[in-house]
Design a protein around this motif. Structure first.
Motif, mmCIF file in Angstrom:
data_model
loop_
_atom_site.group_PDB
_atom_site.id
_atom_site.type_symbol
_atom_site.label_atom_id
_atom_site.label_comp_id
_atom_site.label_asym_id
_atom_site.label_seq_id
_atom_site.Cartn_x
_atom_site.Cartn_y
_atom_site.Cartn_z
ATOM 1 N N VAL A 109 -25.686 -21.079 -55.742
ATOM 2 C CA VAL A 109 -26.398 -21.465 -55.360
ATOM 3 C C VAL A 109 -26.550 -21.363 -53.915
ATOM 4 O O VAL A 109 -25.859 -21.907 -52.780
ATOM 5 C CB VAL A 109 -28.184 -22.739 -55.282
ATOM 6 N N GLU A 110 -27.458 -20.070 -52.543
ATOM 7 C CA GLU A 110 -26.945 -19.746 -51.494
ATOM 8 C C GLU A 110 -28.629 -20.437 -50.733
ATOM 9 O O GLU A 110 -29.128 -20.478 -50.768
ATOM 10 C CB GLU A 110 -26.844 -18.220 -51.613
ATOM 11 N N ILE A 111 -27.703 -20.958 -49.999
ATOM 12 C CA ILE A 111 -28.865 -21.762 -48.976
ATOM 13 C C ILE A 111 -29.069 -21.094 -47.814
ATOM 14 O O ILE A 111 -28.253 -19.789 -47.136
ATOM 15 C CB ILE A 111 -28.675 -22.981 -48.760
ATOM 16 N N ASP A 112 -30.253 -21.479 -47.573
ATOM 17 C CA ASP A 112 -30.760 -20.453 -46.077
ATOM 18 C C ASP A 112 -31.215 -21.102 -44.725
ATOM 19 O O ASP A 112 -31.649 -20.575 -43.978
ATOM 20 C CB ASP A 112 -31.948 -19.638 -46.538
ATOM 21 N N GLU A 113 -30.539 -22.237 -44.939
ATOM 22 C CA GLU A 113 -30.897 -23.282 -43.512
ATOM 23 C C GLU A 113 -29.557 -24.355 -43.289
ATOM 24 O O GLU A 113 -29.053 -24.531 -44.027
ATOM 25 C CB GLU A 113 -32.360 -23.665 -43.186
ATOM 26 N N LYS A 114 -29.530 -24.716 -42.518
ATOM 27 C CA LYS A 114 -28.356 -26.065 -42.158
ATOM 28 C C LYS A 114 -29.023 -27.094 -43.142
ATOM 29 O O LYS A 114 -29.955 -27.761 -43.274
ATOM 30 C CB LYS A 114 -28.242 -26.050 -40.755
ATOM 31 N N ILE A 115 -28.352 -28.203 -43.562
ATOM 32 C CA ILE A 115 -28.443 -29.260 -43.807
ATOM 33 C C ILE A 115 -26.873 -30.373 -43.255
ATOM 34 O O ILE A 115 -25.863 -29.651 -43.674
ATOM 35 C CB ILE A 115 -28.031 -29.080 -45.544
ATOM 36 N N SER A 116 -27.721 -31.107 -43.045
ATOM 37 C CA SER A 116 -26.872 -31.878 -42.021
ATOM 38 C C SER A 116 -25.098 -32.841 -43.060
ATOM 39 O O SER A 116 -25.875 -33.495 -44.094
ATOM 40 C CB SER A 116 -27.291 -33.137 -41.419
ATOM 41 N N LYS A 117 -24.521 -33.317 -42.318
ATOM 42 C CA LYS A 117 -23.548 -34.395 -42.903
ATOM 43 C C LYS A 117 -24.396 -35.244 -43.338
ATOM 44 O O LYS A 117 -25.223 -35.977 -42.799
ATOM 45 C CB LYS A 117 -22.601 -34.351 -42.133
#
Length: 679
Positions: A109-117
């Motif tokens: 699954v390629e994500i298209d936005e930043k996800i925080s730690k």
């Protein structure tokens, strides 16, 4: 739910630290932790939806991959699309997914936005078929930030599998309208429950297709055992309903969704099943039939096209208003085909294309086609407005007339109503480009080159930031995917923008250029254009966006590069097609290449003598003296400073290459890992 758990753990750790001041905790490392893996149906050989909860300890960026690996025995639908996968946090906020790919039982699954730690993620994947054999199976998860998978176990075919989880039998589904893609009322039940209904507890209804559901449902349109529901929420293909007060204590369940709830039948005519879960027991409906199909082919519904400027060749915004045959939802792919390739720039920013006022994701351009994904935050609907802002640089056709746009929405084709381009275009001014010029800064094969284009005159003016000059390079030339605007000038001024369309370079001037005006375009060598590897004659053509046909074309002759080639850390060089050994391999020190003294003699034909402490190189009237271990050298008796000190390797001095080449008339190029020294 999970946030409370993590908060409790944090409090416990904090308490331990204060109570035990000498306790040492190991330094944290980046690691993913899998909290839970569950399936809607854990029976053997059943197609179902899986939910995986995991926490990331390192932030993810657009383009990063989440990989889920199912063990042998599972089957994964090889045609999974982004709409079949939901990625959200434990607050229910969804993240954009750019692409989903399947290889065997592994899903990427390629994500298209930043996800925080530190985010707790909930990944829901449809189209998974359980193994035929009962047992415990380990589901593995990792992200681009991890080198190894983390696993969590799930039991297939156990005592609590969904089809054996307390249901006394399947329940009926009654539809007010059974035609594909139509809004309908739905009645579920009666279901004989294993435990009685209790006020405030949640009933979960899972529909076979998330596109059946609107973005929200008013509780006034949902009844539980004849009573209005307390609360109704939607997540993906699931509706959660809180039991109302007057249904408390009932041992059966009937759920009615009124037509006003906005639920639509699936778009394909086949059999479907709905699942209801209450108090950890899952109940399956009898299969119900949907008639007809609305999911493929060409729609008879034409969409409107609005433009802010209808003049031929004008840059303008385009607004497309759709009334779709079925709902469109997050992750669906949309393709817009404009009447001609000249209308569409080679690159469009997704910030300048919106669908229902939300910037699209995953945008790409191919010729006259613009494709993108429906973004997260989009409310499922059959009414869709796509807007290309003026900054998208779409231009009208050059010729007055009636035109149409073709769109594909999740595989279904829609055609626009005709829209008119009106007004007259000024005739071209006669110009003579028979003496126009075109030259390469370097004509040797496989060499980075600059390009100078001298146009004697334009038949029609160019408007800054809107019109362009297109340079068509033949196959064989290497054209980079991106050309910085500051590497190209038009009449001495840096270009406004440079696009790449296959082998074509599209230059948008930063200034207006009147008709019958000479135009000089210069591409610097730093634009990263590389000559063909094969020698011979090649033709380069020049076009203007405002004029039909080629302005002019000129041949260029690519000649052999009679140089000496080598690779760093390889103890050999190539000259005239033959490979020769070196006493020691070339090395790179702080970005500077050092060559053994024998290379300058055998490879470049200079007069060279050396011992373990020094080296002397003579080329024509230039004499250079080097000392091992020193950055100081002399050229015809004058001291110079070398970028790196001369070293001794395998009893031979190795000397900075560029210091010698620049003083003896040689040039150096580096292409695909190979250095070439030539003059």
């Amino acid at each position: 739910m999970r946030k409370k758990l993590h908060a409790g753990v944090s409090l416990l750790l904090a308490t331990s630290v204060f109570a035990s001041p000498l306790v040492l905790f190991p330094q944290a490392t980046y690691a993913l932790s899998v909290e839970d893996v569950s399936a809607d149906d854990t029976d053997t050989d059943e197609e179902t939806e899986y939910t995986i909860e995991f926490e990331i300890d390192k932030a993810l960026s657009a383009g990063d991959i989440i990989t889920v690996k199912f063990p042998s025995g599972f089957k994964v639908d090889k045609n999974l699309k982004p709409r079949d996968v939901i990625l959200e946090d434990d607050d229910g906020d969804e993240y954009d997914i750019y692409d989903v790919s399947v290889s065997g039982t592994t899903i990427e699954v390629e994500i298209d936005e930043k996800i925080s730690k530190g985010t707790l993620l909930i990944l829901t994947i449809d189209g998974i078929t359980n193994p035929k054999s009962k047992g415990d199976y380990k589901i593995s998860v990792k992200t681009s930030a991890e080198n190894s998978f983390k696993t969590e176990e799930i039991t297939i075919g156990g005592k609590n599998s969904s089809s054996k989880s307390g249901s006394s039998g399947k329940f009926d589904v009654k539809l007010g309208n059974s035609n594909a893609g139509q809004e309908t009322s739905i009645s579920l039940g009666r279901i004989k429950l294993s435990t009685k209904l209790r006020e405030g507890k949640t009933i979960t209804v899972t529909f076979p297709d998330r596109k059946m559901l609107p973005s929200s449902i008013n509780r006034n349109y949902v009844e539980v055992n004849g009573e209005r529901a307390d609360r109704v929420t939607i997540s993906g293909s699931t509706v959660r309903i809180d039991v109302p007060e007057d249904a408390d204590g009932d041992s059966y369940l009937e759920i009615d969704f009124l037509k006003s709830a906005g639920i639509e039948n699936p778009s394909s005519g086949k059999s479907y099943v709905i699942e209801v879960e209450y108090d950890k027991k899952t109940y399956k409906s009898d299969s119900f039939e949907i008639k007809g199909s609305s999911s493929s082919g060409t729609s008879s519904s034409a969409f409107d096209v609005s433009i802010t400027n209808s003049s031929p060749g004008a840059r303008t915004s385009y607004t497309l208003d759709f009334n779709l045959d079925e709902r469109v939802a997050y992750g669906d792919r949309v393709e817009i085909e404009f009447p001609s390739v000249e209308m569409v720039p080679p690159v469009i920013s997704s910030a300048n294309v919106t669908v229902n006022n939300i910037a699209v994701s995953g945008l790409s351009v191919s010729g006259n086609r613009v494709s993108f994904n429906i973004p997260s935050g989009f409310s499922s609907t059959n009414k869709m407005t796509v807007r290309f802002a003026e900054l998208a640089y779409i231009i009208n056709p050059r010729t007055p007339g009636s035109y149409e746009i073709v769109a594909k929405v999740d595989g279904k084709t829609y055609r626009s109503k005709k829209f008119d381009i009106t007004g007259n275009t000024a005739p071209a001014v006669p110009v003579d480009n028979s003496t126009a010029t075109l030259a390469l800064s370097r004509a040797t094969a496989s060499t980075p080159t600059g390009l100078q284009v001298g146009i004697k005159g334009l038949g029609k003016p160019l408007t800054r930031g809107q019109d362009f000059i297109e340079v068509v390079l033949p196959v064989g030339f290497t054209v980079p995917a991106y050309v910085p605007a500051n590497t190209v000038t038009v009449n001495g001024v840096a270009a406004n923008y440079v696009g790449v369309r296959g082998q074509n370079l599209v230059v948008f001037p930063a200034q207006d250029i009147p008709a019958n005006t000479a135009v000089q375009i210069n591409f610097a060598e730093t634009a990263a254009i590389v000559n063909p590897a094969t020698t011979g004659m090649y033709s380069i053509s020049i076009f203007s966006s405002e004029e039909q046909g080629v302005l002019f074309a000129r041949p260029v002759n690519i000649v052999a590069l009679n140089g000496v080639g080598f690779k760093a850390n390889v103890a050999s060089y190539t000259k005239n097609g033959a490979t020769h050994a070196l006493a020691t391999a070339p090395i790179v020190v702080n970005g500077h290449t050092l060559m053994p003294a024998s290379f300058y003699r055998d490879g470049l034909g200079m007069s060279v003598t050396w011992n373990n402490t020094s080296a002397r190189i003579v080329s024509g009237n230039t004499t250079m003296q080097f000392t091992v271990g020193s950055k100081t050298a002399t050229v015809n008796g004058q001291s110079i400073t070398l970028p790196e000190a001369v070293q001794l390797r395998n009893n031979i001095p190795v000397i900075p290459l560029r210091a010698v080449a620049e003083r003896t008339g040689y040039q150096i190029i580096y292409v695909n890992g190979i250095y070439t020294v030539y003059r």
